[in-house]
Design a protein around this motif. Structure first.
Motif, PDB file in Angstrom:
ATOM      1  N   MET A  19       0.691  -1.096   0.023  1.00  0.00           N
ATOM      2  CA  MET A  19       0.071   0.012  -0.073  1.00  0.00           C
ATOM      3  C   MET A  19       0.773   1.178   0.025  1.00  0.00           C
ATOM      4  O   MET A  19       1.782   1.129   0.654  1.00  0.00           O
ATOM      5  N   SER A  20       0.393   2.297  -0.913  1.00  0.00           N
ATOM      6  CA  SER A  20       1.377   3.593  -1.060  1.00  0.00           C
ATOM      7  C   SER A  20       1.108   4.456   0.219  1.00  0.00           C
ATOM      8  O   SER A  20      -0.004   4.362   1.013  1.00  0.00           O
ATOM      9  N   ASP A  21       1.935   5.333   0.428  1.00  0.00           N
ATOM     10  CA  ASP A  21       1.579   6.400   1.349  1.00  0.00           C
ATOM     11  C   ASP A  21       0.152   6.986   1.273  1.00  0.00           C
ATOM     12  O   ASP A  21      -0.263   7.558   2.045  1.00  0.00           O
ATOM     13  N   MET A  22       0.056   7.272  -0.138  1.00  0.00           N
ATOM     14  CA  MET A  22      -1.212   7.980  -0.607  1.00  0.00           C
ATOM     15  C   MET A  22      -2.376   7.349   0.000  1.00  0.00           C
ATOM     16  O   MET A  22      -3.714   7.861   0.332  1.00  0.00           O
ATOM     17  N   GLU A  23      -2.578   6.109  -0.401  1.00  0.00           N
ATOM     18  CA  GLU A  23      -3.607   5.088  -0.189  1.00  0.00           C
ATOM     19  C   GLU A  23      -3.807   4.850   1.444  1.00  0.00           C
ATOM     20  O   GLU A  23      -4.907   5.091   1.917  1.00  0.00           O
ATOM     21  N   VAL A  24      -2.839   5.045   2.368  1.00  0.00           N
ATOM     22  CA  VAL A  24      -2.843   4.901   3.591  1.00  0.00           C
ATOM     23  C   VAL A  24      -3.429   6.297   4.309  1.00  0.00           C
ATOM     24  O   VAL A  24      -4.320   6.099   4.752  1.00  0.00           O
ATOM     25  N   GLU A  25      -2.873   7.365   3.866  1.00  0.00           N
ATOM     26  CA  GLU A  25      -3.356   8.604   4.052  1.00  0.00           C
ATOM     27  C   GLU A  25      -4.834   8.780   3.643  1.00  0.00           C
ATOM     28  O   GLU A  25      -5.582   9.268   4.581  1.00  0.00           O
ATOM     29  N   PHE A  26      -5.315   8.359   2.623  1.00  0.00           N
ATOM     30  CA  PHE A  26      -6.655   8.337   2.294  1.00  0.00           C
ATOM     31  C   PHE A  26      -7.593   7.651   3.217  1.00  0.00           C
ATOM     32  O   PHE A  26      -8.807   7.932   3.634  1.00  0.00           O
ATOM     33  N   ASP A  27      -6.940   6.103   3.732  1.00  0.00           N
ATOM     34  CA  ASP A  27      -7.661   5.444   4.238  1.00  0.00           C
ATOM     35  C   ASP A  27      -7.895   5.877   5.687  1.00  0.00           C
ATOM     36  O   ASP A  27      -9.076   5.884   6.247  1.00  0.00           O
ATOM     37  N   VAL A  28      -7.081   6.507   6.339  1.00  0.00           N
ATOM     38  CA  VAL A  28      -6.980   7.183   7.513  1.00  0.00           C
ATOM     39  C   VAL A  28      -8.117   8.354   7.627  1.00  0.00           C
ATOM     40  O   VAL A  28      -8.937   8.564   8.352  1.00  0.00           O
ATOM     41  N   THR A  29      -8.065   9.011   6.469  1.00  0.00           N
ATOM     42  CA  THR A  29      -9.002  10.152   6.297  1.00  0.00           C
ATOM     43  C   THR A  29     -10.349   9.735   6.158  1.00  0.00           C
ATOM     44  O   THR A  29     -11.180  10.297   6.913  1.00  0.00           O
ATOM     45  N   GLU A  30     -10.539   8.713   5.567  1.00  0.00           N
ATOM     46  CA  GLU A  30     -12.030   8.038   5.352  1.00  0.00           C
ATOM     47  C   GLU A  30     -12.614   7.608   6.864  1.00  0.00           C
ATOM     48  O   GLU A  30     -13.654   7.855   7.105  1.00  0.00           O
ATOM     49  N   ARG A  31     -11.738   6.935   7.385  1.00  0.00           N
ATOM     50  CA  ARG A  31     -12.175   6.545   8.851  1.00  0.00           C
ATOM     51  C   ARG A  31     -12.469   7.505   9.581  1.00  0.00           C
ATOM     52  O   ARG A  31     -13.527   7.472  10.416  1.00  0.00           O
ATOM     53  N   VAL A  32     -11.644   8.710   9.783  1.00  0.00           N
ATOM     54  CA  VAL A  32     -12.231   9.688  10.428  1.00  0.00           C
ATOM     55  C   VAL A  32     -13.405  10.564  10.257  1.00  0.00           C
ATOM     56  O   VAL A  32     -14.259  10.748  11.174  1.00  0.00           O
ATOM     57  N   LYS A  33     -13.486  10.904   8.910  1.00  0.00           N
ATOM     58  CA  LYS A  33     -14.779  11.270   8.406  1.00  0.00           C
ATOM     59  C   LYS A  33     -15.839  10.630   8.671  1.00  0.00           C
ATOM     60  O   LYS A  33     -17.055  11.029   8.993  1.00  0.00           O
ATOM     61  N   LYS A  38     -16.476   8.854  11.255  1.00  0.00           N
ATOM     62  CA  LYS A  38     -16.878   9.013  12.630  1.00  0.00           C
ATOM     63  C   LYS A  38     -17.626  10.131  13.037  1.00  0.00           C
ATOM     64  O   LYS A  38     -18.218  10.513  14.311  1.00  0.00           O
ATOM     65  N   VAL A  39     -17.486  11.423  12.290  1.00  0.00           N
ATOM     66  CA  VAL A  39     -17.736  12.654  12.552  1.00  0.00           C
ATOM     67  C   VAL A  39     -19.127  12.934  11.958  1.00  0.00           C
ATOM     68  O   VAL A  39     -19.459  12.617  11.044  1.00  0.00           O
ATOM     69  N   THR A  40     -20.083  13.481  12.844  1.00  0.00           N
ATOM     70  CA  THR A  40     -21.243  13.789  12.409  1.00  0.00           C
ATOM     71  C   THR A  40     -21.377  15.194  11.988  1.00  0.00           C
ATOM     72  O   THR A  40     -20.784  16.160  12.409  1.00  0.00           O
ATOM     73  N   SER A  41     -21.984  15.524  10.803  1.00  0.00           N
ATOM     74  CA  SER A  41     -21.838  16.867  10.205  1.00  0.00           C
ATOM     75  C   SER A  41     -22.978  17.643  10.889  1.00  0.00           C
ATOM     76  O   SER A  41     -24.296  17.395  10.581  1.00  0.00           O
ATOM     77  N   ARG A  42     -22.556  18.884  11.223  1.00  0.00           N
ATOM     78  CA  ARG A  42     -23.422  19.858  11.665  1.00  0.00           C
ATOM     79  C   ARG A  42     -23.020  21.067  11.256  1.00  0.00           C
ATOM     80  O   ARG A  42     -21.923  21.539  11.236  1.00  0.00           O
ATOM     81  N   ARG A  43     -23.985  21.947  10.896  1.00  0.00           N
ATOM     82  CA  ARG A  43     -23.627  23.629  10.292  1.00  0.00           C
ATOM     83  C   ARG A  43     -24.405  24.438  11.274  1.00  0.00           C
ATOM     84  O   ARG A  43     -25.342  24.250  11.852  1.00  0.00           O
ATOM     85  N   GLY A  44     -23.581  25.569  11.171  1.00  0.00           N
ATOM     86  CA  GLY A  44     -24.372  26.882  12.077  1.00  0.00           C
ATOM     87  C   GLY A  44     -24.135  26.740  13.535  1.00  0.00           C
ATOM     88  O   GLY A  44     -23.413  25.589  13.980  1.00  0.00           O
ATOM     89  N   ARG A  45     -24.675  27.687  14.298  1.00  0.00           N
ATOM     90  CA  ARG A  45     -24.334  27.885  15.824  1.00  0.00           C
ATOM     91  C   ARG A  45     -25.718  27.075  16.160  1.00  0.00           C
ATOM     92  O   ARG A  45     -26.715  27.076  15.553  1.00  0.00           O
TER      93      ARG A  45
END
Length: 159
Positions: free
Chosen positions: A1-15, A17-24
């Motif tokens: 696995m290349s560095d680019m694929e590892v970085e993309f995989d970590v980013t996808e896992r973090v995203k 787990k995050v719930t999207s909320r906008r505004g105050r």
């Protein structure tokens, strides 16, 4: 696995787990307890729930008086409006360049009854040969969402 694929995989896992909320104000904390904030009541007895549109300021009931003569003095206004209750505060705005009154003033009464009587009896009367327009300085916006009469850019009161 290349560095680019590892970085993309970590980013996808973090995203994921995050719930999207906008505004105050998206947290439920806002809905829990509003009693910790002061509120301003607008009914005659100060208990809220009245159908009136006038709103009390932090210090008292404030009226805006228009149509004042450019050479009027505070004493004239005190004498004219003092008949309906004790005036707590009076702001008579003067043009810096000319030194003349701008044509309006703000008058503060302690009680709703005094302010309401001043509006009732002095709106449309003459003072120094000028017709006065007396109304509430602070008004509550209409609660009905279908009422779009205030969209023409004018404040509440008589138009």
């Amino acid at each position: 696995m290349s560095d680019m694929e590892v970085e993309f995989d970590v980013t996808e896992r973090v995203k994921s787990k995050v719930t999207s909320r906008r505004g105050r104000g998206f947290t439920s904390e806002r809905e829990e307890d509003n009693s910790k904030y002061d509120s301003i009541t607008s009914s005659k007895d100060g208990a809220g729930g009245g159908a009136s549109t006038e709103q009390r300021s932090v210090e008292g009931w404030i009226l805006i008086v228009g149509g004042l003569h450019e050479e009027i003095a505070e004493d004239h206004i005190h004498n004219h409006f003092g008949e309906y209750g004790e005036i707590k505060n009076l702001h008579l705005n003067v043009d810096r360049r000319t030194g003349f009154v701008k044509g309006y003033c703000l008058i503060e009464y302690e009680t709703h009854e005094e302010a309401a009587n001043a509006i009732k009896f002095l709106n449309g009367t003459n003072l120094l040969e000028r017709k006065l327009v007396v109304d509430w300085a602070f008004v509550r916006p209409p609660t009905d969402a279908s009422n779009n009469s205030n969209r023409n850019g004018r404040r509440g009161g008589q138009q």
